[in-house]
Motif scaffolding. Sequence first.
Motif, PDB file in Angstrom:
ATOM      1  N   PHE A  27       0.827  -1.202   0.000  1.00 29.69           N
ATOM      2  CA  PHE A  27       0.000   0.000   0.000  1.00 29.69           C
ATOM      3  C   PHE A  27       0.866   1.259   0.000  1.00 29.69           C
ATOM      4  CE2 PHE A  27      -2.688   3.233   2.010  1.00 29.69           C
ATOM      5  CZ  PHE A  27      -3.764   3.198   1.130  1.00 29.69           C
ATOM      6  N   ARG A  28       1.973   1.229   0.759  1.00 27.68           N
ATOM      7  CA  ARG A  28       2.906   2.364   0.778  1.00 27.68           C
ATOM      8  C   ARG A  28       3.475   2.620  -0.615  1.00 27.68           C
ATOM      9  NH1 ARG A  28       6.661   0.440   4.392  1.00 27.68           N
ATOM     10  NH2 ARG A  28       4.982  -0.200   5.720  1.00 27.68           N
ATOM     11  N   GLU A  29       3.877   1.561  -1.297  1.00 21.73           N
ATOM     12  CA  GLU A  29       4.434   1.702  -2.645  1.00 21.73           C
ATOM     13  C   GLU A  29       3.393   2.227  -3.629  1.00 21.73           C
ATOM     14  OE1 GLU A  29       7.620   1.296  -3.703  1.00 21.73           O
ATOM     15  OE2 GLU A  29       8.082   1.092  -1.575  1.00 21.73           O
ATOM     16  N   ILE A  30       2.170   1.719  -3.533  1.00 24.54           N
ATOM     17  CA  ILE A  30       1.095   2.178  -4.415  1.00 24.54           C
ATOM     18  C   ILE A  30       0.792   3.648  -4.152  1.00 24.54           C
ATOM     19  CG2 ILE A  30      -1.369   1.910  -4.924  1.00 24.54           C
ATOM     20  CD1 ILE A  30      -0.949  -1.108  -4.289  1.00 24.54           C
ATOM     21  N   SER A  31       0.766   4.033  -2.887  1.00 25.24           N
ATOM     22  CA  SER A  31       0.494   5.431  -2.537  1.00 25.24           C
ATOM     23  C   SER A  31       1.589   6.357  -3.047  1.00 25.24           C
ATOM     24  CB  SER A  31       0.354   5.580  -1.020  1.00 25.24           C
ATOM     25  OG  SER A  31      -0.730   4.823  -0.561  1.00 25.24           O
ATOM     26  N   LYS A  32       2.846   5.928  -2.947  1.00 29.20           N
ATOM     27  CA  LYS A  32       3.952   6.745  -3.468  1.00 29.20           C
ATOM     28  C   LYS A  32       3.864   6.886  -4.978  1.00 29.20           C
ATOM     29  CE  LYS A  32       7.530   5.993  -0.006  1.00 29.20           C
ATOM     30  NZ  LYS A  32       8.903   5.535   0.202  1.00 29.20           N
ATOM     31  N   ALA A  33       3.528   5.799  -5.657  1.00 22.88           N
ATOM     32  CA  ALA A  33       3.403   5.856  -7.115  1.00 22.88           C
ATOM     33  C   ALA A  33       2.265   6.786  -7.509  1.00 22.88           C
ATOM     34  CB  ALA A  33       3.173   4.459  -7.673  1.00 22.88           C
ATOM     35  N   TYR A  34       1.136   6.700  -6.824  1.00 19.20           N
ATOM     36  CA  TYR A  34      -0.002   7.570  -7.121  1.00 19.20           C
ATOM     37  C   TYR A  34       0.362   9.029  -6.869  1.00 19.20           C
ATOM     38  CZ  TYR A  34      -4.701   9.523  -6.997  1.00 19.20           C
ATOM     39  OH  TYR A  34      -5.817  10.277  -7.239  1.00 19.20           O
ATOM     40  N   ALA A  35       1.058   9.288  -5.769  1.00 22.98           N
ATOM     41  CA  ALA A  35       1.457  10.662  -5.451  1.00 22.98           C
ATOM     42  C   ALA A  35       2.414  11.213  -6.504  1.00 22.98           C
ATOM     43  CB  ALA A  35       2.107  10.711  -4.071  1.00 22.98           C
ATOM     44  N   SER A  36       3.340  10.389  -6.970  1.00 22.01           N
ATOM     45  CA  SER A  36       4.298  10.882  -7.959  1.00 22.01           C
ATOM     46  C   SER A  36       3.639  11.135  -9.311  1.00 22.01           C
ATOM     47  CB  SER A  36       5.462   9.900  -8.122  1.00 22.01           C
ATOM     48  OG  SER A  36       5.016   8.687  -8.658  1.00 22.01           O
ATOM     49  N   LEU A  37       2.484  10.521  -9.561  1.00 21.61           N
ATOM     50  CA  LEU A  37       1.771  10.766 -10.813  1.00 21.61           C
ATOM     51  C   LEU A  37       0.782  11.927 -10.719  1.00 21.61           C
ATOM     52  CD1 LEU A  37       1.055   7.102 -11.911  1.00 21.61           C
ATOM     53  CD2 LEU A  37       2.662   8.687 -12.951  1.00 21.61           C
ATOM     54  N   THR A  38       0.283  12.204  -9.529  1.00 17.06           N
ATOM     55  CA  THR A  38      -0.777  13.201  -9.414  1.00 17.06           C
ATOM     56  C   THR A  38      -0.347  14.513  -8.769  1.00 17.06           C
ATOM     57  OG1 THR A  38      -1.492  12.200  -7.332  1.00 17.06           O
ATOM     58  CG2 THR A  38      -2.580  11.455  -9.353  1.00 17.06           C
TER      59      THR A  38
END
Length: 124
Positions: A27-38
Motif C-alpha cells: 500500500f505504501r508503494e502504491i500510494s507513493k506511485a499515485y502521489a508521484s503521478l498526481t
Amino acid sequence: FVRYAFLILAGDAPDKDRENPLAPALFREISKAYASLTEEGARKNFEKYGNPDGPVQTKVGIALHPAIVSSRSGRLTFLCCFFAVIIGVPLSVVCCLGGHGISANGVSGETLRIYHAVLGSDVS
C-alpha cells in the motif's frame, strides 16, 4: 485512468487485507506511485531524486564512548590502537605462519600429505 487504477490497487489496503503481511508495504508503494503521478511536488521530487518523498540520506557512524572522542589524547590513543589492530594482527599472523611447512610452489605441507594419502603416492 490513474485514479481508477489506484482505487483498484488500493483495495489491498492493510485495513481491508489483514491476513496479508505484505499489505502495508504494498500500500505504501502504491500510494507513493499515485502521489508521484498526481502531485506536482512529488513528481518533481521523483524526477530529481528518484523518490517522491525527496532526497533520502543514510547516515553511517561508529558509536564511541564520549571519553574517547572528547579529548585530543583520547582520539590519539584510539587511532594508535585502531592502526595497531589493523596492521598488527595480520602482520603477526603472517610472521607466525610464514614459511613453516610450505613447499617450493607455495602449497602447505599438510595439504600435500593429505593429497598423496588420498590419491596415492604415484601421483606427482
